[in-house]
Design an enzyme around this catalytic site. Structure first.
Site, mmCIF file in Angstrom:
data_model
loop_
_atom_site.group_PDB
_atom_site.id
_atom_site.type_symbol
_atom_site.label_atom_id
_atom_site.label_comp_id
_atom_site.label_asym_id
_atom_site.label_seq_id
_atom_site.Cartn_x
_atom_site.Cartn_y
_atom_site.Cartn_z
ATOM 1 N N ASN A 48 0.861 -1.187 0.000
ATOM 2 C CA ASN A 48 0.000 0.000 0.000
ATOM 3 C C ASN A 48 0.895 1.233 0.000
ATOM 4 O O ASN A 48 1.521 1.552 1.012
ATOM 5 C CB ASN A 48 -0.872 0.027 1.256
ATOM 6 C CG ASN A 48 -1.656 -1.259 1.445
ATOM 7 O OD1 ASN A 48 -2.737 -1.408 0.904
ATOM 8 N ND2 ASN A 48 -1.096 -2.208 2.205
ATOM 9 N N VAL A 49 0.958 1.893 -1.160
ATOM 10 C CA VAL A 49 1.813 3.072 -1.274
ATOM 11 C C VAL A 49 0.961 4.315 -1.043
ATOM 12 O O VAL A 49 -0.064 4.491 -1.696
ATOM 13 C CB VAL A 49 2.468 3.138 -2.677
ATOM 14 C CG1 VAL A 49 3.367 4.362 -2.794
ATOM 15 C CG2 VAL A 49 3.256 1.858 -2.945
ATOM 16 N N ASN B 119 2.770 12.185 13.199
ATOM 17 C CA ASN B 119 2.993 11.276 14.334
ATOM 18 C C ASN B 119 1.770 11.042 15.205
ATOM 19 O O ASN B 119 1.740 10.081 15.969
ATOM 20 C CB ASN B 119 4.119 11.814 15.232
ATOM 21 C CG ASN B 119 5.491 11.631 14.614
ATOM 22 O OD1 ASN B 119 5.607 11.413 13.412
ATOM 23 N ND2 ASN B 119 6.526 11.720 15.424
ATOM 24 N N SER C 110 8.386 6.535 21.593
ATOM 25 C CA SER C 110 9.814 6.837 21.791
ATOM 26 C C SER C 110 10.038 7.065 23.273
ATOM 27 O O SER C 110 9.103 7.414 24.007
ATOM 28 C CB SER C 110 10.174 8.118 21.021
ATOM 29 O OG SER C 110 11.438 8.600 21.420
ATOM 30 N N TYR D 249 8.716 16.900 18.620
ATOM 31 C CA TYR D 249 8.745 15.434 18.503
ATOM 32 C C TYR D 249 8.322 14.805 19.837
ATOM 33 O O TYR D 249 7.476 13.897 19.864
ATOM 34 C CB TYR D 249 10.154 14.971 18.111
ATOM 35 C CG TYR D 249 10.328 13.475 18.001
ATOM 36 C CD1 TYR D 249 9.801 12.770 16.917
ATOM 37 C CD2 TYR D 249 11.029 12.759 18.970
ATOM 38 C CE1 TYR D 249 9.971 11.394 16.802
ATOM 39 C CE2 TYR D 249 11.200 11.382 18.861
ATOM 40 C CZ TYR D 249 10.676 10.709 17.781
ATOM 41 O OH TYR D 249 10.841 9.343 17.668
ATOM 42 N N SER E 5 4.728 15.056 20.435
ATOM 43 C CA SER E 5 3.959 14.115 19.598
ATOM 44 C C SER E 5 3.972 12.723 20.221
ATOM 45 O O SER E 5 2.965 12.013 20.214
ATOM 46 C CB SER E 5 4.490 14.086 18.157
ATOM 47 O OG SER E 5 5.685 13.340 18.042
ATOM 48 N N LYS E 6 5.100 12.332 20.772
ATOM 49 C CA LYS E 6 5.187 10.985 21.351
ATOM 50 C C LYS E 6 4.490 10.916 22.717
ATOM 51 O O LYS E 6 3.924 9.877 23.073
ATOM 52 C CB LYS E 6 6.659 10.554 21.457
ATOM 53 C CG LYS E 6 7.331 10.348 20.089
ATOM 54 C CD LYS E 6 6.587 9.357 19.198
ATOM 55 C CE LYS E 6 7.353 9.016 17.928
ATOM 56 N NZ LYS E 6 6.627 8.090 17.052
ATOM 57 N N ILE F 182 17.787 4.240 17.973
ATOM 58 C CA ILE F 182 17.891 3.015 17.168
ATOM 59 C C ILE F 182 18.492 3.420 15.831
ATOM 60 O O ILE F 182 18.085 4.441 15.248
ATOM 61 C CB ILE F 182 16.480 2.403 16.945
ATOM 62 C CG1 ILE F 182 15.737 2.188 18.280
ATOM 63 C CG2 ILE F 182 16.569 1.106 16.132
ATOM 64 C CD1 ILE F 182 16.354 1.211 19.252
HETATM 65 N N1 LIG Z 1 15.218 5.389 15.076
HETATM 66 C C1 LIG Z 1 15.099 5.859 16.316
HETATM 67 O O1 LIG Z 1 16.091 6.238 16.983
HETATM 68 C C2 LIG Z 1 13.734 5.931 16.948
HETATM 69 C C3 LIG Z 1 13.668 6.074 18.334
HETATM 70 C C4 LIG Z 1 12.435 6.149 18.950
HETATM 71 C C5 LIG Z 1 11.292 6.061 18.193
HETATM 72 N N2 LIG Z 1 11.369 5.935 16.846
HETATM 73 C C6 LIG Z 1 10.094 5.882 16.103
HETATM 74 O O2 LIG Z 1 10.080 4.740 15.272
HETATM 75 C C7 LIG Z 1 9.198 4.960 14.180
HETATM 76 C C8 LIG Z 1 9.896 4.500 12.904
HETATM 77 O O3 LIG Z 1 11.046 5.309 12.720
HETATM 78 P P1 LIG Z 1 12.382 4.751 12.053
HETATM 79 O O4 LIG Z 1 13.484 5.057 12.979
HETATM 80 O O5 LIG Z 1 12.170 3.390 11.570
HETATM 81 O O6 LIG Z 1 12.495 5.822 10.869
HETATM 82 P P2 LIG Z 1 12.661 5.684 9.297
HETATM 83 O O7 LIG Z 1 13.669 4.650 8.966
HETATM 84 O O8 LIG Z 1 12.861 7.081 8.831
HETATM 85 O O9 LIG Z 1 11.224 5.160 8.824
HETATM 86 C C9 LIG Z 1 10.103 5.982 8.901
HETATM 87 C C10 LIG Z 1 8.968 5.304 8.170
HETATM 88 O O10 LIG Z 1 7.785 6.123 8.284
HETATM 89 C C11 LIG Z 1 7.233 6.297 6.994
HETATM 90 N N3 LIG Z 1 6.545 7.591 6.936
HETATM 91 C C12 LIG Z 1 6.995 8.788 7.349
HETATM 92 N N4 LIG Z 1 6.080 9.737 7.103
HETATM 93 C C13 LIG Z 1 5.030 9.123 6.524
HETATM 94 C C14 LIG Z 1 3.789 9.563 6.013
HETATM 95 N N5 LIG Z 1 3.433 10.846 6.060
HETATM 96 N N6 LIG Z 1 2.949 8.651 5.475
HETATM 97 C C15 LIG Z 1 3.286 7.353 5.404
HETATM 98 N N7 LIG Z 1 4.455 6.867 5.872
HETATM 99 C C16 LIG Z 1 5.315 7.745 6.413
HETATM 100 C C17 LIG Z 1 8.409 6.251 6.051
HETATM 101 O O11 LIG Z 1 7.955 5.959 4.740
HETATM 102 P P3 LIG Z 1 8.876 6.234 3.428
HETATM 103 O O12 LIG Z 1 10.296 5.896 3.774
HETATM 104 O O13 LIG Z 1 8.310 5.295 2.415
HETATM 105 O O14 LIG Z 1 8.726 7.668 3.107
HETATM 106 C C18 LIG Z 1 9.220 5.138 6.671
HETATM 107 O O15 LIG Z 1 8.734 3.883 6.279
HETATM 108 C C19 LIG Z 1 8.855 6.457 14.193
HETATM 109 O O16 LIG Z 1 7.561 6.625 14.699
HETATM 110 C C20 LIG Z 1 9.881 7.031 15.149
HETATM 111 O O17 LIG Z 1 9.420 8.172 15.796
HETATM 112 C C21 LIG Z 1 12.559 5.857 16.198
#
Ligand SMILES: NC(=O)c1ccc[n+]([C@@H]2O[C@H](COP(=O)([O-])OP(=O)(O)OC[C@H]3O[C@@H](n4cnc5c(N)ncnc54)[C@H](OP(=O)(O)O)[C@@H]3O)[C@@H](O)[C@H]2O)c1
Length: 254
Positions: free
Chosen positions: A58-59, A112, A139, A152, A155-156, A185
């Site tokens: 689903n894109v 978010n 988060s 951010y 939001s969390k 992460i």
């Molecule tokens: N990495 C960390 O350190 C960390 C820590 C705490 C919490 N988190 C949380 O983990 C979750 C995933 O983050 P991640 O680290 O895996 O980041 P990521 O690698 O940047 O992945 C983010 C994902 O969200 C999708 N996305 C963003 N905006 C969107 C929108 N408007 N509509 C549909 N899809 C959307 C992106 O899709 P596309 O790539 O296809 O655009 C991608 O698949 C987030 O909620 C983040 O806040 C991350």
């Protein structure tokens, strides 16, 4: 076969969660904006044991409510049911309140929080039917304050309250609602938020002292926690904010 809808499945934590759930025998309905990246996740899910027709792509941008509706409709048309919704799509914005436009706040909350609530609302009638569950990817910035990422963190924190209130609303239906609250992460999220390669390297180095376990985490460590919350292994757990943060949230200066 249980069915998982996974947002943010084209990258990072959502991608790892989709593959982990596929390995566990879930059919997966994958959501993301980048089609090529989503196809890569689909290939990995098939390598993990799923048949082609057990993986649905689903894109679309989930801030567009039509895309959210299509995601749920397409999932039901192809996989018939929804057992778990993993809300992993999210963005990180940087900047102090003093110097960051209010439009950045709007964008942060739209992706978010607002889009997560909307998609969850659409999925809930089906999750109630299956007595399934919701797992939000929050988060450690939800329960703990950090400067420079205030929008951010807000939001969390909102997402965490959504998790807890919805857990109470859904409990009478036999539906559980939980979140994982990761520390840092290794994914693309920080670079997407504007961090350069060198700064990212320094940031990961700093994680050795900001996380009690002495390092940043890995997507597979988060996906194990998501799997736990998405299955009957956690059958008596609801409204829980499960920290997967290497002890970051229990550290205080001394
Ligand atoms: N990495 C960390 O350190 C960390 C820590 C705490 C919490 N988190 C949380 O983990 C979750 C995933 O983050 P991640 O680290 O895996 O980041 P990521 O690698 O940047 O992945 C983010 C994902 O969200 C999708 N996305 C963003 N905006 C969107 C929108 N408007 N509509 C549909 N899809 C959307 C992106 O899709 P596309 O790539 O296809 O655009 C991608 O698949 C987030 O909620 C983040 O806040 C991350």
């Amino acid at each position: 076969m249980p069915v998982a809808v996974v947002t943010g499945a084209s990258s990072g934590i959502g991608k790892a969660a989709a593959i982990r759930l596929a390995r566990e025998g879930f059919s997966v309905s994958l959501s993301g904006r980048k089609e090529d990246a989503l196809k890569e996740t689909a290939d990995e899910c098939i390598k993990a044991g799923l048949k082609q027709d057990q993986v649905v792509l689903n894109v679309g941008d989930l801030t567009d409510f039509d895309a959210a509706k299509k995601l749920i409709e397409n999932t039901l048309a192809k996989l018939n049911t929804i057992d778990t919704l993993i809300n992993s799509a999210g963005i990180l914005t940087n900047g102090e309140v003093n110097s960051t436009d209010i439009e950045v706040y709007d964008k942060q909350m739209d992706v978010n929080v607002r889009s997560v609530i909307y998609l969850t609302k659409l999925a809930l009638p089906h999750i109630i039917k299956s007595k399934g569950n919701v797992v939000n990817v929050s988060s450690i910035a939800g329960p703990c304050p950090f400067p420079g990422v205030t929008y951010y963190s807000i939001s969390k924190a909102a997402l965490d309250q959504f998790t807890k209130c919805l857990a109470l609303e859904m409990a009478p239906h036999g539906v559980r609602v939980n979140s994982v609250n990761p520390g840092v992460i290794v994914t693309d999220i920080h670079k997407r938020a504007g961090m350069g390669d060198k700064d990212y390297e320094a940031f990961l180095e700093k994680c050795k002292s900001t996380h009690a376990l002495g390092r940043a985490g890995d997507v597979d460590e988060v996906s194990e926690a998501i799997l736990f919350l998405a299955t009957s292994r956690s059958s008596f757990t609801t409204g829980e904010l499960l920290r997967v943060d290497g002890g970051r949230g229990i550290m205080f200066p001394r």
